[in-house]
Design an enzyme around this catalytic site. Sequence first.
Site, PDB file in Angstrom:
ATOM      1  N   HIS A  96     -43.573   4.591  -1.563  1.00  0.00           N
ATOM      2  CA  HIS A  96     -44.547   5.357  -2.360  1.00  0.00           C
ATOM      3  C   HIS A  96     -44.063   6.804  -2.473  1.00  0.00           C
ATOM      4  CE1 HIS A  96     -48.238   7.431  -3.491  1.00  0.00           C
ATOM      5  NE2 HIS A  96     -48.655   6.273  -3.964  1.00  0.00           N
ATOM      6  N   GLU A 168     -45.132   3.762 -10.726  1.00  0.00           N
ATOM      7  CA  GLU A 168     -46.173   4.771 -10.583  1.00  0.00           C
ATOM      8  C   GLU A 168     -45.580   6.148 -10.893  1.00  0.00           C
ATOM      9  OE1 GLU A 168     -49.363   3.344  -7.624  1.00  0.00           O
ATOM     10  OE2 GLU A 168     -47.715   4.153  -6.450  1.00  0.00           O
TER      11      GLU A 168
HETATM   12  C1  PEP Z   1     -51.315   6.014  -6.007  1.00  0.00           C
HETATM   13  O1  PEP Z   1     -51.371   7.083  -5.414  1.00  0.00           O
HETATM   14  O2  PEP Z   1     -50.421   5.208  -5.785  1.00  0.00           O
HETATM   15  C2  PEP Z   1     -52.340   5.724  -6.996  1.00  0.00           C
HETATM   16  C3  PEP Z   1     -52.137   4.719  -7.819  1.00  0.00           C
HETATM   17  O3  PEP Z   1     -53.444   6.512  -6.951  1.00  0.00           O
HETATM   18  P1  PEP Z   1     -54.543   6.756  -8.087  1.00  0.00           P
HETATM   19  O4  PEP Z   1     -54.916   5.427  -8.661  1.00  0.00           O
HETATM   20  O5  PEP Z   1     -55.676   7.397  -7.342  1.00  0.00           O
HETATM   21  O6  PEP Z   1     -53.910   7.659  -9.079  1.00  0.00           O
END
Ligand code: PEP
Length: 263
Positions: A96, A168
């Site tokens: 992450h 992400e």
């Molecule tokens: C994350 O931090 O991986 C994430 C998806 O958070 P959010 O959905 O709160 O943006």
Amino acid sequence: MTVWIGTSWKMNKTLAEAVDYAGGLRQALSGRSLGSVQPFIIPPATALASVAGVLDGTSVLVGAQNAHWEDAGAWTGEVSVPQVSDAGARLVEIGHSERREHFGETDETVRKKVDATLRHGLIPLLCIGEPDEVHNAGTSSEYILEQARRALDGLEDALLAKVLIAYEPIWAIGAGGRPAHPDELRAPFAALAGTFGGRVAGLLYGGSVDLANASGLLDLPHVDGLFVGRAAWALEGYVQLLDLAAGLAGGDERRSEMEGVDQ
Ligand code: PEP
């Protein structure tokens, strides 16, 4: 086609709160048909065993937010894949952006963790994503493909088939994140699908996902699911997302049956 809908709670929830959520989820699922939706929950390490216990026998996969690449030894403060597996984890979140930024996670350590996770038969949930400046320079696809390749290159097909990739974008996640417009995600997902489509267990999207934008994101080509933070930290939010995904997936399946197309 499996639609993955999962959440990581990050460093949130007491043990009591985690167990309460898990118990509520168990109850909510007992009266629901999720069809091809595969739920997963990634609690903090302190609640992993308890949450896994509460959800035992349900369709929910429970995961760990991190695990070390060695099986055991002098690594104070770390937990290993055999340990999280023993606590009930079936999945390990790896790489992450917060771990890359704050805890020195590199492509090299990410790779070792992917290998360790697969060695013990768990599912690696590999997180990749580019910073704002890369996005602005228009090189997101190249950046995330390189991250994914460094984590996965050389894996034999049977092992690669167990991996989940969560794209992400760093600029889209967390409290300061800007929700992505679906059009911003088309090229990165096409690039990921070009290399990994049909070879991994799924390509997921994460970053400011909520009930309002989820269906537009799930509709994007090559998106096999959503990895959700804040919008799923309250049980109702998560259950609403599961219902939405189940409804969309059911519609897709009915359409393809009518058209005679295999999913
Ligand atoms: C994350 O931090 O991986 C994430 C998806 O958070 P959010 O959905 O709160 O943006």
